[in-house]
Design an enzyme around this catalytic site. Structure first.
Site, PDB file in Angstrom:
ATOM      1  N   TYR A 139      55.188  50.389  51.046  1.00  0.00           N
ATOM      2  CA  TYR A 139      55.608  49.094  51.583  1.00  0.00           C
ATOM      3  C   TYR A 139      56.597  48.386  50.663  1.00  0.00           C
ATOM      4  O   TYR A 139      57.461  47.656  51.128  1.00  0.00           O
ATOM      5  CB  TYR A 139      54.393  48.170  51.754  1.00  0.00           C
ATOM      6  CG  TYR A 139      53.783  48.178  53.129  1.00  0.00           C
ATOM      7  CD1 TYR A 139      53.279  49.355  53.667  1.00  0.00           C
ATOM      8  CD2 TYR A 139      53.693  47.015  53.880  1.00  0.00           C
ATOM      9  CE1 TYR A 139      52.698  49.359  54.927  1.00  0.00           C
ATOM     10  CE2 TYR A 139      53.118  47.009  55.133  1.00  0.00           C
ATOM     11  CZ  TYR A 139      52.630  48.181  55.649  1.00  0.00           C
ATOM     12  OH  TYR A 139      52.055  48.173  56.896  1.00  0.00           O
ATOM     13  N   LYS A 148      45.596  61.247  50.530  1.00  0.00           N
ATOM     14  CA  LYS A 148      46.251  62.430  51.095  1.00  0.00           C
ATOM     15  C   LYS A 148      46.597  63.304  49.889  1.00  0.00           C
ATOM     16  O   LYS A 148      47.749  63.704  49.689  1.00  0.00           O
ATOM     17  CB  LYS A 148      47.485  62.003  51.915  1.00  0.00           C
ATOM     18  CG  LYS A 148      48.111  63.113  52.749  1.00  0.00           C
ATOM     19  CD  LYS A 148      47.276  63.565  53.930  1.00  0.00           C
ATOM     20  CE  LYS A 148      47.892  64.785  54.587  1.00  0.00           C
ATOM     21  NZ  LYS A 148      47.033  65.369  55.658  1.00  0.00           N
ATOM     22  N   ASP A 206      43.817  61.821  57.449  1.00  0.00           N
ATOM     23  CA  ASP A 206      43.761  62.331  58.829  1.00  0.00           C
ATOM     24  C   ASP A 206      42.312  62.514  59.262  1.00  0.00           C
ATOM     25  O   ASP A 206      41.917  62.146  60.369  1.00  0.00           O
ATOM     26  CB  ASP A 206      44.580  63.619  58.986  1.00  0.00           C
ATOM     27  CG  ASP A 206      44.317  64.654  57.908  1.00  0.00           C
ATOM     28  OD1 ASP A 206      43.625  64.347  56.910  1.00  0.00           O
ATOM     29  OD2 ASP A 206      44.807  65.798  58.052  1.00  0.00           O
ATOM     30  N   ASP A 209      43.648  48.973  61.904  1.00  0.00           N
ATOM     31  CA  ASP A 209      43.832  48.712  63.338  1.00  0.00           C
ATOM     32  C   ASP A 209      42.864  49.562  64.160  1.00  0.00           C
ATOM     33  O   ASP A 209      42.282  49.093  65.137  1.00  0.00           O
ATOM     34  CB  ASP A 209      45.271  49.018  63.786  1.00  0.00           C
ATOM     35  CG  ASP A 209      46.144  47.770  63.823  1.00  0.00           C
ATOM     36  OD1 ASP A 209      45.887  46.845  63.024  1.00  0.00           O
ATOM     37  OD2 ASP A 209      47.091  47.717  64.634  1.00  0.00           O
TER      38      ASP A 209
HETATM   39  C1  IPM Z   1      49.155  43.870  59.056  1.00  0.00           C
HETATM   40  C2  IPM Z   1      50.473  43.887  59.771  1.00  0.00           C
HETATM   41  C3  IPM Z   1      51.584  43.767  58.736  1.00  0.00           C
HETATM   42  C4  IPM Z   1      51.508  44.987  57.844  1.00  0.00           C
HETATM   43  C5  IPM Z   1      53.007  43.596  59.324  1.00  0.00           C
HETATM   44  C6  IPM Z   1      53.076  42.411  60.257  1.00  0.00           C
HETATM   45  C7  IPM Z   1      54.048  43.481  58.246  1.00  0.00           C
HETATM   46  O1  IPM Z   1      50.591  45.046  60.539  1.00  0.00           O
HETATM   47  O2  IPM Z   1      48.847  42.857  58.400  1.00  0.00           O
HETATM   48  O3  IPM Z   1      48.415  44.850  59.143  1.00  0.00           O
HETATM   49  O4  IPM Z   1      52.070  46.042  58.161  1.00  0.00           O
HETATM   50  O5  IPM Z   1      50.865  44.883  56.799  1.00  0.00           O
HETATM   51 MG    MG Z   2      48.832  46.234  60.586  1.00  0.00          MG
END
Ligand code: IPM
Ligand code: MG
Length: 355
Positions: free
Chosen positions: A135, A190, A222, A250
């Site tokens: 990131y 990984k 994975d 997520d």
């Molecule tokens: C999260 C979101 C963010 C990330 C985005 C909005 C930059 O997906 O907080 O998980 O990727 O960290």
């Molecule tokens: Mg996210």
């Protein structure tokens, strides 16, 4: 206690105002100041993270954040896009420790897309490193490909990297969280392919020596994705890097039926933090008064617990949320037949009443 309120875009303002209402209903005085962020920051001040907003966030004891992003900003140059606001806040405030609990409330077992027996009683915690990895790693960009069969063409590239101290501090956060829960920690990597994550695995293994009461295991990302949907209750605490944590959190959120239910905390080394729902700005339902405010209300509870030293108030809010679910109140994202459909505002009022 000073709280910076950053509602942001899309459903952000609607859900944050419900959490603010709940905070006002507690018998505590908070100083709250609101500032624009994300697309709203861009509209007001020409930048997704305006200087005043950043200064307010730095000066506050905690930050309550809504969500940022809207399709209409997709064509802006990257530095001006709403997402830069949350990335910038994480970086500038040193918020490296991201706690993303995924808890399934028994009343919502039917809202999950997985079979109730697979998810009922689910209670896992993802500890995601938040200020390193691919990131933020430099260099990155688009350049001329220096070698291989595509030499001379344009190529996009990013850099995955983790310093030892970065891995150690997030490992400590995760081991300590595990000590307060089921005493099991899964480190996701990984290591079979990536140097960065072999190093990650080695350092987490070393930090484990300081936490003999916690059982540690290692899992490739994975496989972790597969186990999360196959047998999620086998996990207690998961610790992983920024990129893998983004994806796995997520997936974990959806196990619970609605990402609209899940809070999160992003903490620095001194437990100052930014609190936000795990979901995004949902521009498709913005302004309709139907967004689920519970993730944000529960984020306010996490804020009281971790940054403001008010654990009892946090528990009061969490019990109030359980109570409204038991009463059968549901926003559309968690609605099932036989329950009562309510809007954002009514859900917030119900939590206040339950308090
Ligand atoms: C999260 C979101 C963010 C990330 C985005 C909005 C930059 O997906 O907080 O998980 O990727 O960290
Ligand atoms: Mg996210």
């Amino acid at each position: 206690m000073k709280i910076a309120i950053l509602p942001g875009d899309g459903i952000g303002p609607e859900i944050v105002s419900q959490a603010v209402k709940v905070l006002h209903a507690l018998d505590e005085k908070f100083e709250m100041e609101t500032a624009p962020v994300g697309g709203a920051g861009y509209e007001a001040k020409g930048h997704p993270l305006p200087e005043d907003t950043l200064a307010l966030a730095k000066a506050a004891d905690a930050v309550l954040f809504g969500a940022v992003g809207d399709w209409k900003y997709d064509t802006l140059e990257r530095a001006l896009r709403p997402e830069q606001a949350i990335l910038g806040l994480r970086k500038h405030l040193g918020l490296f420790g991201n706690l993303r609990p995924a808890i399934l409330y028994p009343e919502l077992a039917g809202a999950s897309t997985l079979k109730p027996e697979v998810v009922s009683g689910l209670d896992i915690l993802i500890v995601r490193e938040l200020t390193g990895d691919i990131y933020f790693g430099q260099p990155r960009g688009v350049r001329e490909c220096p070698d291989g069969p595509f030499k001379g063409q344009r190529e996009g590239f990013d850099t995955m990297r983790y310093a030892e101290g970065e891995i150690r501090r997030i490992a400590h956060v995760a081991f300590q969280a595990a000590q307060k829960r089921g005493k099991r920690l899964t480190s996701v990597d990984k290591a079979n392919v990536l140097e960065t994550f072999q190093f990650w695995k080695d350092i987490v293994t070393d930090v484990h020596k300081e936490y003999p009461d916690v059982a540690l295991d290692h899992m490739y990302v994975d496989n972790a994705a597969m186990q999360l949907v196959r047998a999620p209750k086998k996990f207690d605490v998961i610790v992983t890097g920024n990129m893998f944590g983004d994806i796995l959190s997520d997936a974990a959120a959806m196990l619970t039926g609605s990402i609209g239910m899940l809070p999160s905390a992003s903490l620095d080394a001194n437990n100052k933090g930014l609190y936000e729902p795990s979901h995004g700005s949902a521009p498709d339902i913005a302004g309709k008064g139907i967004a689920n405010p519970l993730a944000t209300i529960l984020s306010a509870a996490m804020m009281l617990r971790y940054s403001l030293g008010r654990a009892e108030q946090a528990e009061r809010i969490e019990s109030a949320v359980k109570k409204v679910l038991a009463q059968g109140l549901r926003t559309p994202d968690i609605y099932e037949e036989g329950t009562t459909k309510v809007g954002t505002e009514q859900m917030g009022d119900a939590v206040v009443a339950a308090l």
